[in-house]
Design an enzyme around this catalytic site. Structure first.
Site, short mmCIF file in Angstrom:
data_model
loop_
_atom_site.label_atom_id
_atom_site.label_comp_id
_atom_site.label_asym_id
_atom_site.label_seq_id
_atom_site.Cartn_x
_atom_site.Cartn_y
_atom_site.Cartn_z
N THR A 59 2.62 -2.16 8.86
CA THR A 59 3.06 -3.16 9.84
C THR A 59 3.22 -4.56 9.27
O THR A 59 3.77 -5.44 9.93
CB THR A 59 1.99 -3.27 10.95
OG1 THR A 59 0.74 -3.61 10.31
CG2 THR A 59 1.83 -1.97 11.72
N HIS A 95 8.60 -24.47 8.88
CA HIS A 95 7.52 -25.15 9.60
C HIS A 95 6.14 -24.93 9.00
O HIS A 95 5.27 -25.79 9.12
CB HIS A 95 7.51 -24.70 11.07
CG HIS A 95 8.67 -25.26 11.86
ND1 HIS A 95 8.72 -25.21 13.23
CD2 HIS A 95 9.81 -25.88 11.46
CE1 HIS A 95 9.85 -25.79 13.65
NE2 HIS A 95 10.53 -26.18 12.59
N ASP A 107 0.88 -1.18 0.00
CA ASP A 107 0.00 0.00 0.00
C ASP A 107 0.92 1.23 0.00
O ASP A 107 2.14 1.11 -0.19
CB ASP A 107 -0.99 -0.04 1.17
CG ASP A 107 -0.33 0.14 2.54
OD1 ASP A 107 0.91 0.26 2.60
OD2 ASP A 107 -1.06 0.16 3.55
N HIS A 108 0.33 2.41 0.24
CA HIS A 108 1.12 3.65 0.19
C HIS A 108 2.26 3.67 1.21
O HIS A 108 3.30 4.28 0.98
CB HIS A 108 0.19 4.86 0.41
CG HIS A 108 -0.59 4.74 1.69
ND1 HIS A 108 -1.70 3.91 1.78
CD2 HIS A 108 -0.42 5.28 2.92
CE1 HIS A 108 -2.17 3.98 3.03
NE2 HIS A 108 -1.40 4.80 3.73
N MET A 150 -1.95 -6.73 5.46
CA MET A 150 -1.69 -7.56 4.28
C MET A 150 -1.83 -9.04 4.64
O MET A 150 -2.38 -9.84 3.89
CB MET A 150 -0.28 -7.31 3.74
CG MET A 150 -0.11 -5.98 3.04
SD MET A 150 -0.97 -5.98 1.45
CE MET A 150 -0.45 -4.40 0.79
N ILE A 185 0.67 -6.35 8.98
CA ILE A 185 -0.46 -7.08 9.60
C ILE A 185 -1.70 -7.11 8.70
O ILE A 185 -2.31 -8.15 8.48
CB ILE A 185 -0.80 -6.48 10.98
CG1 ILE A 185 0.39 -6.69 11.94
CG2 ILE A 185 -2.06 -7.12 11.56
CD1 ILE A 185 0.27 -5.94 13.27
N HIS A 239 5.59 -31.37 9.95
CA HIS A 239 5.06 -30.05 9.59
C HIS A 239 4.09 -30.17 8.41
O HIS A 239 3.15 -29.38 8.30
CB HIS A 239 6.21 -29.09 9.27
CG HIS A 239 7.18 -28.99 10.39
ND1 HIS A 239 6.83 -28.47 11.62
CD2 HIS A 239 8.48 -29.38 10.50
CE1 HIS A 239 7.87 -28.53 12.43
NE2 HIS A 239 8.89 -29.08 11.78
N CYS A 267 2.93 -3.50 4.00
CA CYS A 267 2.13 -2.33 4.41
C CYS A 267 2.85 -1.69 5.59
O CYS A 267 4.03 -1.98 5.80
CB CYS A 267 0.67 -2.72 4.71
SG CYS A 267 0.44 -3.92 6.02
C1 RB5 Z 1 -1.90 2.50 6.61
O1 RB5 Z 1 -1.85 3.68 7.32
C2 RB5 Z 1 -1.73 1.30 7.54
O2 RB5 Z 1 -2.87 1.13 8.30
C3 RB5 Z 1 -1.42 0.06 6.74
O3 RB5 Z 1 -0.27 0.29 5.98
C4 RB5 Z 1 -1.11 -1.21 7.51
O4 RB5 Z 1 -0.17 -1.00 8.50
C5 RB5 Z 1 -2.26 -1.98 7.97
O5 RB5 Z 1 -2.15 -3.09 8.51
#
Ligand code: RB5
Length: 156
Positions: free
Chosen positions: A72, A103, A11-12, A76, A74, A138, A70
């Site tokens: 974090t 694994h 993402d951005h 994605m 998370i 596994h 992205c």
């Molecule tokens: C975007 O601000 C942020 O929420 C996204 O990149 C990501 O971290 C979401 O999980």
């Protein structure tokens, strides 16, 4: 290297790191498709749209692995794991990257552009690309993941 063709998306928040990862992948001669968002795009986009593009192409066999970035990693990861056959892992160091392959046979790695610096991210990706799945016990566990998928996913 166990992947024939990778899909890479962000993402951005992850455009810069995505470009760096694409450059690194090119350097080690791994085939990859850039699924966007375009580098330099300064508008905010939604990570599920890009995770879906990569994960769907794994489902249909156009690519066999993915790197999704992205802020974090998370968002994605949550999104990619909704698509059958995708085992996305959020990795933050070499150990988590190695284990996700050895694994869990992870076919998507999710990185946080706001939590990893470039050098760490490249090390994480390198480790992930180089580590084979160990199989054996596994494999039985990965089979169980597939069974759970079959129980709960509606045919698409
Ligand atoms: C975007 O601000 C942020 O929420 C996204 O990149 C990501 O971290 C979401 O999980």
């Amino acid at each position: 290297m166990h992947f024939k063709k990778l899909g890479v998306c962000s993402d951005h928040a992850g455009t810069e790191l995505k470009q760096m990862i694409l450059d690194f992948i090119k350097l080690i001669e791994v085939d990859a498709i850039d699924y966007g968002v375009a580098h330099g795009a300064n508008t905010s986009v939604d990570y599920p749209d890009y995770a879906e593009l990569v994960a769907k192409d794994i489902l249909v066999g156009k690519i066999d692995g993915g790197i999704a970035i992205c802020g974090t990693g998370i968002g994605m990861c949550i999104t990619a794991n909704k698509i059958p056959g995708v085992r996305a892992a959020s990795a933050w160091d070499e150990y988590s990257a190695r284990m996700s392959r050895a694994h869990n046979d992870a076919n998507v790695i999710c990185l946080g552009a706001r939590t990893l610096n470039y050098h760490r991210a490249v090390d994480v990706v390198k480790t992930w690309l180089e580590t084979p799945f160990e199989g054996d016990r596994h494999q039985l566990r990965v089979n169980k993941i597939r069974e759970i998928e079959k129980k709960f996913f509606k045919p698409w």
